[in-house]
Write an enzyme that holds these catalytic residues in place. Sequence first.
Site, mmCIF file in Angstrom:
data_model
loop_
_atom_site.group_PDB
_atom_site.id
_atom_site.type_symbol
_atom_site.label_atom_id
_atom_site.label_comp_id
_atom_site.label_asym_id
_atom_site.label_seq_id
_atom_site.Cartn_x
_atom_site.Cartn_y
_atom_site.Cartn_z
ATOM 1 N N HIS A 47 -10.437 13.540 0.993
ATOM 2 C CA HIS A 47 -9.520 12.413 1.257
ATOM 3 C C HIS A 47 -10.260 11.256 1.937
ATOM 4 C CE1 HIS A 47 -5.109 11.020 2.039
ATOM 5 N NE2 HIS A 47 -5.906 10.017 1.717
ATOM 6 N N ALA A 68 -11.304 8.501 -0.149
ATOM 7 C CA ALA A 68 -11.365 7.363 -1.083
ATOM 8 C C ALA A 68 -11.152 6.041 -0.348
ATOM 9 C CB ALA A 68 -10.328 7.537 -2.194
ATOM 10 N N GLU A 85 -3.469 19.006 4.233
ATOM 11 C CA GLU A 85 -4.794 18.427 4.503
ATOM 12 C C GLU A 85 -5.301 18.833 5.875
ATOM 13 O OE1 GLU A 85 -5.123 14.335 3.416
ATOM 14 O OE2 GLU A 85 -4.882 14.875 1.341
ATOM 15 N N GLY A 95 -0.412 -0.492 -9.938
ATOM 16 C CA GLY A 95 -0.152 -1.410 -8.825
ATOM 17 C C GLY A 95 -1.464 -1.958 -8.290
ATOM 18 N N ARG A 96 -1.567 -2.037 -6.962
ATOM 19 C CA ARG A 96 -2.773 -2.631 -6.357
ATOM 20 C C ARG A 96 -4.027 -1.902 -6.814
ATOM 21 N NH1 ARG A 96 0.888 -2.197 -2.367
ATOM 22 N NH2 ARG A 96 1.763 -4.161 -1.661
ATOM 23 N N ILE A 97 -4.038 -0.569 -6.655
ATOM 24 C CA ILE A 97 -5.262 0.193 -6.934
ATOM 25 C C ILE A 97 -5.445 0.403 -8.444
ATOM 26 C CG2 ILE A 97 -6.440 2.402 -6.576
ATOM 27 C CD1 ILE A 97 -4.977 2.466 -3.778
ATOM 28 N N ARG A 116 -1.952 10.961 -4.019
ATOM 29 C CA ARG A 116 -1.418 11.890 -3.029
ATOM 30 C C ARG A 116 -1.461 13.281 -3.640
ATOM 31 N NH1 ARG A 116 -2.363 9.061 0.447
ATOM 32 N NH2 ARG A 116 -1.052 8.101 2.024
ATOM 33 N N THR A 158 -6.609 10.396 -6.882
ATOM 34 C CA THR A 158 -6.953 9.842 -5.565
ATOM 35 C C THR A 158 -5.695 9.318 -4.872
ATOM 36 O OG1 THR A 158 -7.345 7.679 -6.563
ATOM 37 C CG2 THR A 158 -9.278 9.087 -6.256
HETATM 38 N N1 LIG Z 1 -7.132 8.612 -1.335
HETATM 39 C C1 LIG Z 1 -6.997 7.642 -0.476
HETATM 40 O O1 LIG Z 1 -7.762 7.516 0.484
HETATM 41 C C2 LIG Z 1 -5.908 6.631 -0.664
HETATM 42 C C3 LIG Z 1 -6.019 5.381 -0.030
HETATM 43 C C4 LIG Z 1 -5.057 4.410 -0.282
HETATM 44 C C5 LIG Z 1 -3.964 4.689 -1.104
HETATM 45 N N2 LIG Z 1 -3.853 5.929 -1.651
HETATM 46 C C6 LIG Z 1 -2.713 6.224 -2.528
HETATM 47 O O2 LIG Z 1 -2.880 5.523 -3.750
HETATM 48 C C7 LIG Z 1 -1.608 5.382 -4.387
HETATM 49 C C8 LIG Z 1 -1.482 3.989 -4.989
HETATM 50 O O3 LIG Z 1 -1.540 3.009 -3.973
HETATM 51 P P1 LIG Z 1 -1.302 1.451 -4.331
HETATM 52 O O4 LIG Z 1 -1.626 0.681 -3.095
HETATM 53 O O5 LIG Z 1 -1.961 1.101 -5.603
HETATM 54 O O6 LIG Z 1 0.285 1.446 -4.538
HETATM 55 P P2 LIG Z 1 1.154 0.296 -5.234
HETATM 56 O O7 LIG Z 1 2.522 0.451 -4.674
HETATM 57 O O8 LIG Z 1 0.477 -1.034 -5.141
HETATM 58 O O9 LIG Z 1 1.148 0.717 -6.767
HETATM 59 C C9 LIG Z 1 1.812 1.860 -7.222
HETATM 60 C C10 LIG Z 1 2.252 1.599 -8.661
HETATM 61 O O10 LIG Z 1 2.830 2.805 -9.161
HETATM 62 C C11 LIG Z 1 3.957 2.433 -9.972
HETATM 63 N N3 LIG Z 1 4.859 3.550 -10.112
HETATM 64 C C12 LIG Z 1 5.859 3.969 -9.288
HETATM 65 N N4 LIG Z 1 6.482 5.030 -9.812
HETATM 66 C C13 LIG Z 1 5.889 5.286 -10.995
HETATM 67 C C14 LIG Z 1 6.084 6.271 -11.999
HETATM 68 N N5 LIG Z 1 7.067 7.182 -11.902
HETATM 69 N N6 LIG Z 1 5.273 6.256 -13.079
HETATM 70 C C15 LIG Z 1 4.282 5.333 -13.203
HETATM 71 N N7 LIG Z 1 4.064 4.358 -12.287
HETATM 72 C C16 LIG Z 1 4.842 4.347 -11.202
HETATM 73 C C17 LIG Z 1 4.568 1.250 -9.234
HETATM 74 O O11 LIG Z 1 5.378 0.470 -10.105
HETATM 75 C C18 LIG Z 1 3.327 0.504 -8.751
HETATM 76 O O12 LIG Z 1 2.926 -0.493 -9.667
HETATM 77 C C19 LIG Z 1 -0.569 5.739 -3.319
HETATM 78 O O13 LIG Z 1 -0.106 7.059 -3.565
HETATM 79 C C20 LIG Z 1 -1.358 5.738 -2.027
HETATM 80 O O14 LIG Z 1 -0.806 6.599 -1.071
HETATM 81 C C21 LIG Z 1 -4.799 6.890 -1.469
#
Ligand SMILES: NC(=O)c1ccc[n+]([C@@H]2O[C@H](COP(=O)([O-])OP(=O)(O)OC[C@H]3O[C@@H](n4cnc5c(N)ncnc54)[C@H](O)[C@@H]3O)[C@@H](O)[C@H]2O)c1
Length: 325
Positions: A290, A292, A271, A160-162, A242, A240
Site C-alpha cells: 500500500h 502507491a 492492512e 476519475g483523477r487517477i 482499495r 491500486t
Molecule cells: N494505493 C494507494 O496508495 C491509493 C492512493 C490514492 C487513492 N487510492 C484509491 O484510488 C481510487 C481512485 O481514486 P481517485 O482519486 O481516482 O478517485 P476519483 O473519485 O477521482 O475517481 C473514481 C472514479 O470511479 C468512478 N466510479 C465510481 N463507481 C464506479 C463503478 N461502479 N464503476 C466504474 N467506475 C466507477 C467515478 O465515476 C470516478 O470517475 C480510490 O479507491 C482511492 O481510495 C489508492
Amino acid sequence: MKNLKIVVTDYIEPDLNWEAAELAKRGLHFLYHQLKFAPLAQVIAATRDADIVIVNMLPVTVELIAGWEKCKLVIRHGVGYDNVDLAALDKAGIPLCYIPDYCVEEVAEQAIALMLACGRKIVSSRKVLEDSSARGRWDFTDVIPIFRIAGRIVGIIGCGRIGSRVYQKLQSFGVNFLICDPYLTEERKRELGIEVVDKETVFRGADFLTIHTPLTHETRHIANAQTLALMKPTAYLINTSRGPMVDDEALAEALRNRLIAGAAIDVYGTEPPPPGYPLFGLPNVILTPHLAWYSEEGGWRIRGLIILEIDRFLAGLPPRYTAKP
Ligand SMILES: NC(=O)c1ccc[n+]([C@@H]2O[C@H](COP(=O)([O-])OP(=O)(O)OC[C@H]3O[C@@H](n4cnc5c(N)ncnc54)[C@H](O)[C@@H]3O)[C@@H](O)[C@H]2O)c1
C-alpha cells in the site's frame, strides 16, 4: 479560534514535529496519537474535546462520533474515506474534509509500473537470471511467453483523477483502451476523447485491467469469481484502489487455475494483510505494501494541504473537498 484544539488519531509519518511547529505558530493546541488499534474508550478520551479531528486509517464510527463534545471538522489524511461512517458524521452536522489531490501522479505511475512489470515479467526475470547463472547457461522457460505491450488492450475501471492519468500517461505506449465509468459526464468524456463500455466488456477484452474506483456497494468485489472468469488467460489484474474491490479467494483460485496470467496488488482488505493472505506464495503475483500514494513529494504535499485546510477553517472557508453520504 486561538484555543482551538486539533487532535490526530493516527498517522503514517515518522513524527508530526513539522505540523506541531506550524500549528504552534498559529497558537493552536495540537496533540497527536497512534490509536488505530486502541479501544474505543481510549480514542474517545483523546478526541472528546477536539475541535478538529485528523484521522488516517482509524475507523470513525457512530460510537466514536457520539463521544465528541465539540468537533466541527474531520480531516481524513488521504484520498479514500471508507473508514469513515459518513452518514453518522453528516447526522452529527460535522463535515468530512478529504485530500484527493496529493498523489494522483504517484498512483498512476504505480499502476503503470505494475502493468509493465507484469507484462515484461520483471520480477520473475530475476530468478531466471540467478538460476541461469548457477547453471552456467541461459534458460528462459520460466518467463516465456512475453507479449509486446504495444497493441495490447488496457482496461480501466474508474476513470476519475487517477484512472484518467493512467489513460493520459499511457498515450505514447501504443496501447488501446477499454474504459468503464458509468458516472463520467459527457463533457469529461469529450475532454478525454473517450467512449465508455460496461464492466463485463472490460473484463472480457482487457490484457491489463486496472481498477481505480472508490470503494462503494457497487465496486466491492467488482473482481469476483464471475468477472475473473470472463478474463483472457493471458490477462493481468492490477489493483491500486482499495483491497475489497477484489475477492481475494476468487483471485487466488483464478491464479492457481491459470484462468488469468497474473495480478499485481497494492491494497488489502486487512492492512497489512495477515500471514494467511491467500495471494502469499503464488508465483504469478506482484505485491506491494500500500505504497502507491507514496513519494517524497506526495508525502510532503499532503502535510501542507492539511495545514491549508486548517487555515481555511480558521478563515471561515469550507474545505476544498468534502464528502456527503
Ligand atoms: N494505493 C494507494 O496508495 C491509493 C492512493 C490514492 C487513492 N487510492 C484509491 O484510488 C481510487 C481512485 O481514486 P481517485 O482519486 O481516482 O478517485 P476519483 O473519485 O477521482 O475517481 C473514481 C472514479 O470511479 C468512478 N466510479 C465510481 N463507481 C464506479 C463503478 N461502479 N464503476 C466504474 N467506475 C466507477 C467515478 O465515476 C470516478 O470517475 C480510490 O479507491 C482511492 O481510495 C489508492
